[in-house]
Design a protein around this motif. Structure first.
Motif, PDB file in Angstrom:
ATOM      1  N   ALA A  48      79.807  -4.457  53.431  1.00  0.00           N
ATOM      2  CA  ALA A  48      78.463  -3.938  53.160  1.00  0.00           C
ATOM      3  C   ALA A  48      78.523  -2.745  52.200  1.00  0.00           C
ATOM      4  N   LEU A  49      79.493  -1.880  52.415  1.00  0.00           N
ATOM      5  CA  LEU A  49      79.628  -0.719  51.533  1.00  0.00           C
ATOM      6  C   LEU A  49      80.033  -1.142  50.122  1.00  0.00           C
ATOM      7  N   LEU A  99      72.113  -2.278  58.518  1.00  0.00           N
ATOM      8  CA  LEU A  99      73.464  -2.052  59.038  1.00  0.00           C
ATOM      9  C   LEU A  99      73.468  -0.938  60.077  1.00  0.00           C
ATOM     10  N   LEU A 100      72.737   0.142  59.807  1.00  0.00           N
ATOM     11  CA  LEU A 100      72.724   1.274  60.725  1.00  0.00           C
ATOM     12  C   LEU A 100      72.021   0.921  62.039  1.00  0.00           C
ATOM     13  N   SER A 101      70.979   0.152  61.947  1.00  0.00           N
ATOM     14  CA  SER A 101      70.217  -0.185  63.170  1.00  0.00           C
ATOM     15  C   SER A 101      70.923  -1.249  64.016  1.00  0.00           C
ATOM     16  N   SER A 102      71.853  -2.006  63.431  1.00  0.00           N
ATOM     17  CA  SER A 102      72.525  -3.083  64.166  1.00  0.00           C
ATOM     18  C   SER A 102      73.658  -2.579  65.058  1.00  0.00           C
ATOM     19  N   GLY A 103      74.114  -1.374  64.798  1.00  0.00           N
ATOM     20  CA  GLY A 103      75.230  -0.827  65.572  1.00  0.00           C
ATOM     21  C   GLY A 103      76.536  -1.551  65.332  1.00  0.00           C
ATOM     22  N   GLU A 104      76.676  -2.186  64.212  1.00  0.00           N
ATOM     23  CA  GLU A 104      77.874  -2.934  63.841  1.00  0.00           C
ATOM     24  C   GLU A 104      79.088  -2.002  63.814  1.00  0.00           C
ATOM     25  N   THR A 105      80.175  -2.508  64.486  1.00  0.00           N
ATOM     26  CA  THR A 105      81.398  -1.705  64.553  1.00  0.00           C
ATOM     27  C   THR A 105      82.568  -2.396  63.879  1.00  0.00           C
TER      28      THR A 105
END
Length: 569
Positions: free
Chosen positions: A365-366, A351-357
């Motif tokens: 996800a959380l 999730l962090l590497s995808s840059g999902e906003t």
């Protein structure tokens, strides 16, 4: 008495004289006249005979006079007559030959007395004077009497034996007392334990052979000395003062103390001191019985040391027994923690590497990671609970205060620890049925767990050769007691061993090599169960036959009004 004449040598060609006792002087035939002198003579004779009979009848023993020629009894006093009547023997006017037909005379060694060896016959025939000879008189009906006999010949003016007199005294009571005293003396002298008698001041008066064997002191060493000769120096003066104060007040004392032998060595002994009173009730002596307990003390120390070592080994063995069960129980929550933690980390990194906003995707996800964290938290709590249970089970402080706990709650944990091990390693089906309500007892959780594990271990070993292996665990309550039952389908307990169950080191698996390899079969499991039940004021009931053995432990329930504290869940 009318006397004939016989020479001193007693020649057979001389007429034999005979002694005749006359009770009253003969009356003159009717028609005759008596002078005043004759009347006085007869009266004097009457008075003399009365006096003689009065003297004889008031003597403390029996008196018998026997004629030398005929051996006929001429005179017997009242005691002699009463004694003869007791045995059915006739005396006056009868010869002595009829006596042995009615009664038997025995020597001290119980050998029979020959007729010619009887004192009265020896006095008649051989002129012997017999003094203080003792005989046992025994009748055919079993009646017995000890008598002391004295006899002497009666001679005429020429020295010829014309009669003999015998007196005897019943000494049965005296003899019994002497025999009892002799027996007591011999018993005390020969006793294995050391025995000594002191006066009221503690001065030694008598010791037996056992004291010499135990202390090395013989009679010459200690008689006349104070009992302080045995003091070891290991006890205070106050210790001995307390003993003396007690026995001088008439109370016996018994206890262990250290004493000193003649060679100076100190040894432990068990001693009992008893006051001895005289007829007036005053303490005159003390009797002490001493027993060397060195071997017993050493054996007791060896037993305690061996028991402690064996108990420690047994405890370690029990730890090994449930180790595999612990591993199985820890592996599952550990796997849950590992898999969920790895998945959560991977998702977060992705999730962090995808840059999902997109807030919706971020929330989902959380939310997914939170669910996995809850699983991790639950598994971690399960691990912590297992660790806590292990610490409780292996608590070694036996002085820990007993707490109020639920028997079902403790067993739930223990069954969980052992169930996987039983099924996976031994193919044993475990069935459990617990009482629907809490069973509150006052005990240590470790004690309950230990007793339960010992029962399960025995059940497991008993079923190793059985085709059907079912272990049933139940709890319940009855008559103010909670009970725990362990039932197995094993081989059963051999006949004759049920009554001995719980005896230290007595095992029903003595020839079971597999049990020994597993660390069981040492005979301590049931012994420790019995000891723990004694502390809990509980009891055990056992029934057994092949394929059906049941152990049931009973522990007093704590009623609602007696709880007063939080029960262990």
């Amino acid at each position: 008495m009318q006397l004939g004449k016989r020479d001193k040598g007693g020649s057979e060609n001389r007429p034999r004289m005979r002694l005749k006792v006359v009770s009253e002087p003969e009356e003159k035939p009717s028609g005759g006249t008596d002078s005043s002198h004759s009347i006085e003579v007869r009266e004097a004779l009457r008075q003399s005979n009365r006096f003689l009979h009065a003297v004889l009848d008031n003597m403390p023993g029996g008196v018998v006079v026997v004629d030398a020629e005929s051996e006929e009894v001429l005179l017997a006093n009242e005691i002699a007559q009463l004694t003869a009547d007791r045995y059915g023997v006739s005396l006056v006017g009868h010869t002595l030959h009829n006596v042995p037909e009615r009664i038997t005379f025995l020597h001290y060694d119980r050998s029979p007395v020959r007729y010619d060896d009887m004192p009265i016959i020896r006095s008649l025939q051989r002129g012997e004077v017999c003094r203080g000879e003792e005989f046992l008189v025994q009748a055919g009906n079993g009646d017995k009497m000890w008598i002391m006999v004295q006899s002497a010949p009666i001679r005429d003016e020429d020295g010829v034996i014309i009669a003999a007199v015998m007196n005897f005294e019943d000494i049965t009571a005296h003899k019994n007392v002497n025999e009892r005293v002799y027996l007591q003396d011999r018993a005390l002298t020969a006793a294995y334990n050391a025995i000594m008698i002191t006066d009221a001041d503690g001065v030694i008066q008598w010791v037996n052979e056992g004291l010499k064997a135990m202390t090395g002191y013989d009679e010459r060493d200690v008689v006349g000395r104070h009992v302080a000769v045995f003091r070891s120096g290991e006890h205070s003066d106050e210790f001995y003062d307390e003993i003396w104060e007690r026995i001088q007040h008439g109370e016996p004392w018994s206890g262990e103390l250290l004493s000193r032998r003649k060679d100076g060595t100190i040894y432990p002994e068990l001693q009992t001191v008893t006051p001895v009173r005289d007829r007036a009730g005053n303490i005159q002596h003390f009797i002490a019985i001493k027993q060397d307990i060195s071997d017993r003390k050493k054996a007791e120390e060896d037993r305690k040391r061996f028991e402690a070592e064996t108990f420690s080994n047994f405890h370690l063995t029990q730890l090994g027994l449930i180790a595999s069960g612990i591993v199985h129980n820890l592996r599952n929550p550990a796997s849950i923690i590992q898999s969920n933690a790895d998945f959560s980390l991977d998702k977060l990194e992705e999730l962090l590497s995808s840059g999902e906003t997109d807030s919706r995707k971020l929330f989902d996800a959380l939310e997914e990671n939170a669910a996995r964290l809850k699983k991790i938290q639950g598994a971690a709590e399960r691990v912590a609970g297992i660790i806590d249970d292990i610490m409780i089970y292996h608590q070694q402080n036996v002085n820990e205060e007993k707490t109020l706990l639920d028997l079902n709650g403790v067993l739930e944990v223990d069954v969980g620890l052992l169930q996987s091990d039983m099924f996976i390693k031994h193919q044993i089906e475990v069935r459990r049925s617990f009482h629907t309500e809490p069973l509150l007892v006052r005990a240590r959780a470790g004690t309950i767990s230990q007793m339960f594990t010992n029962l399960v271990t025995n059940a497991r070993d008993a079923m190793m050769d059985s085709e059907r292996r079912v272990l049933s665990i139940r709890t319940g309550r009855s008559d103010g007691e909670a009970w725990l039952e362990v039932h197995d389908t094993g081989s059963g307990i051999p006949e004759g061993l049920l009554e001995r169950l719980g005896t230290p080191f007595m095992t029903t698996k003595r020839d079971d090599e597999r049990a020994r390899k597993r660390g069981s079969g040492n005979g301590l499991g049931l012994y420790m169960i019995r000891r723990n039940l004694e502390r809990l004021h509980g009891r055990m009931d056992v029934t057994s036959q092949p394929g059906n053995t049941r152990f049931r432990l009973y522990i007093p329930l704590v009623e609602d009004q007696d709880r007063g504290e939080q029960a262990y869940e």
